[in-house]
Motif scaffolding. Structure first.
Motif, PDB file in Angstrom:
ATOM      1  N   VAL A 249       0.837  -1.189   0.000  1.00  0.00           N
ATOM      2  CA  VAL A 249       0.000   0.000   0.000  1.00  0.00           C
ATOM      3  C   VAL A 249       0.881   1.250   0.000  1.00  0.00           C
ATOM      4  N   THR A 250       0.309   2.354  -0.430  1.00  0.00           N
ATOM      5  CA  THR A 250       1.055   3.613  -0.487  1.00  0.00           C
ATOM      6  C   THR A 250       0.964   4.384   0.822  1.00  0.00           C
ATOM      7  N   SER A 251       0.228   3.848   1.771  1.00  0.00           N
ATOM      8  CA  SER A 251       0.063   4.515   3.057  1.00  0.00           C
ATOM      9  C   SER A 251       1.162   4.086   4.026  1.00  0.00           C
ATOM     10  N   SER A 264     -13.099 -10.010   1.768  1.00  0.00           N
ATOM     11  CA  SER A 264     -12.716  -8.632   2.068  1.00  0.00           C
ATOM     12  C   SER A 264     -12.104  -8.548   3.457  1.00  0.00           C
ATOM     13  N   VAL A 275      -9.296   0.920   6.567  1.00  0.00           N
ATOM     14  CA  VAL A 275      -9.430   0.878   5.113  1.00  0.00           C
ATOM     15  C   VAL A 275      -9.907  -0.512   4.704  1.00  0.00           C
ATOM     16  N   TYR A 277     -10.164  -3.507   1.939  1.00  0.00           N
ATOM     17  CA  TYR A 277      -9.523  -4.082   0.763  1.00  0.00           C
ATOM     18  C   TYR A 277     -10.301  -5.328   0.357  1.00  0.00           C
ATOM     19  N   GLN A 285      -7.255  -5.627  -3.799  1.00  0.00           N
ATOM     20  CA  GLN A 285      -7.508  -4.319  -4.378  1.00  0.00           C
ATOM     21  C   GLN A 285      -8.092  -3.384  -3.331  1.00  0.00           C
ATOM     22  N   PHE A 286      -7.721  -2.113  -3.438  1.00  0.00           N
ATOM     23  CA  PHE A 286      -8.244  -1.093  -2.533  1.00  0.00           C
ATOM     24  C   PHE A 286      -9.756  -0.966  -2.694  1.00  0.00           C
ATOM     25  N   LYS A 289     -11.754   4.001   1.963  1.00  0.00           N
ATOM     26  CA  LYS A 289     -11.414   4.517   3.289  1.00  0.00           C
ATOM     27  C   LYS A 289     -12.706   4.598   4.088  1.00  0.00           C
TER      28      LYS A 289
END
Length: 372
Positions: A249-251, A264, A275, A277, A285-286, A289
């Protein structure tokens, strides 16, 4: 219908929490050597009812067995205690647990049948504890190899005899906890193809770049998810253990994970919000939020007006609060209501001293396109 309810219980960080069977009470620990039992009032607020005082170092983890109504706590003093309610005296009484470890106890969880619990530690071993009625105390057996660093998280498989362990050696492992002392006879499954004795390593997964902060079996036990300090989310199916679905993840790094359904997961950590996913045939996959941003007043104030406020008041109206409900990292989440294998409610606690209760159905209604 509100999506969340926040309760500011402490100023100090919260290290762990757990609810009783009907969620009318909760045990919670902060940055001290005491644990606290909070009672939910008729207005939904929580008030402190009892303090559990026995540890001499900071409590790291707590858990509440809903059916047997027993609480277990572990701490940096290398001890764990099982707390039983004494109805005659109207108080909680602690029972001794023989952990036999030389480093801090870091994590504790009851098994689904509540006849044992697991305690992770900095001693590079996992203690499986069970009750010895002859001596009236809790004894432990150790799982040592091949664990090479501090254990940060543990989760039990629904069958009560398999558990997953995440540690600081960048590994997520699955072990057998079948005890001959309790005459265990677990059923075979893809996780345990044949009857395996205690401490047998059933599976090992390498995260390569980060400590494993959180681990969780799916409601059916068919899948296993874990999150690591390299900001990765990992999911594996017991029928194809070689194929690990991995998402970077980019977080900021994630610290806790719960399952929303068999397809999920909900993760949270240093970004201060949960979050969603989704697990698809193409991988993780995202989803969305799950914390709606709060609108701040004065967002359109010009630079000149803000300078005048600083000059006259010595403060900026923008303030220092974040847009998220939690104002610091979320350290733990708990699934509090599951119906038909799907998550309906969950709770989160953080380093900001807050407890937040999340309503999944309300979140689905509030967020466009959200499916869990």
């Amino acid at each position: 219908m509100t999506t969340k309810k926040a309760h500011q219980l402490f100023v100090a960080p919260i290290s762990g929490h757990a609810f009783n069977a009907d969620q009318s009470k909760m045990v919670i620990s902060d940055s001290t050597n005491n644990a606290y039992i909070y009672k939910r009032e008729s207005d939904g607020k929580y008030t402190k009812e009892v303090e559990l005082k026995k540890h001499i170092e900071r409590i790291k983890s707590v858990d509440w067995a809903p059916n047997s109504n027993r609480i277990v706590t572990c701490a940096g003093d290398r001890n764990a205690y099982v707390w039983n309610w004494d109805a005659e005296k109207g108080e909680w009484k602690e029972s001794l647990v023989l952990l036999r470890i030389e480093r801090a106890a870091t994590y504790v969880r009851w098994s689904p049948k509540e006849d044992r619990f697991a305690v992770g530690s900095g001693a590079r071993l996992l203690s499986i504890c069970y009750y010895d009625s002859e001596h009236d105390w809790w004894v432990s057996k150790h799982i040592k190899k091949p664990i090479r660093s501090t254990i940060l998280c543990v989760d039990w498989h629904p069958n009560n005899y398999i558990l997953a362990v995440g540690s600081c050696d960048f590994k997520c492992r699955v072990f057998s906890s079948a005890l001959k002392e309790l005459e265990d006879k677990p059923e075979v499954s893809p996780w345990m193809p044949k009857l395996s004795k205690f401490s047998t390593l059933l599976a090992e997964f390498d995260t390569s770049d980060g400590w494993v902060h959180g681990v969780k079996f799916s409601p059916s036990g068919a899948k296993l998810a874990w999150v690591s300090h390299d900001a990765s989310i990992n999911v594996v199916d017991m029928s194809s253990q070689e194929a690990v679905a991995r998402l970077l993840v980019t977080s900021l790094p994630l610290l806790s994970v719960v399952w929303g359904s068999e397809s999920s997961i909900v993760c949270a950590g240093h970004d201060n919000y949960p979050v969603l996913y989704n697990l698809t045939p193409e991988g993780l996959q995202f989803g969305a939020k799950l914390d709606v941003d709060k609108k701040k007043a004065g967002g359109g104030v010009s630079a000149m007006a803000r300078f005048k406020q600083l000059d006259s008041r010595g403060a900026d109206e923008k303030g220092t609060s974040l847009d998220t409900t939690h104002q610091n990292a979320i350290v733990e989440m708990r699934a509090t209501k599951i119906e038909g294998g799907e998550l309906k409610q969950f709770s989160s606690v953080g380093k900001d001293g807050k407890l937040v209760l999340w309503d999944v159905d309300a979140l689905v209604s509030a967020i466009d396109g959200l499916k869990i």
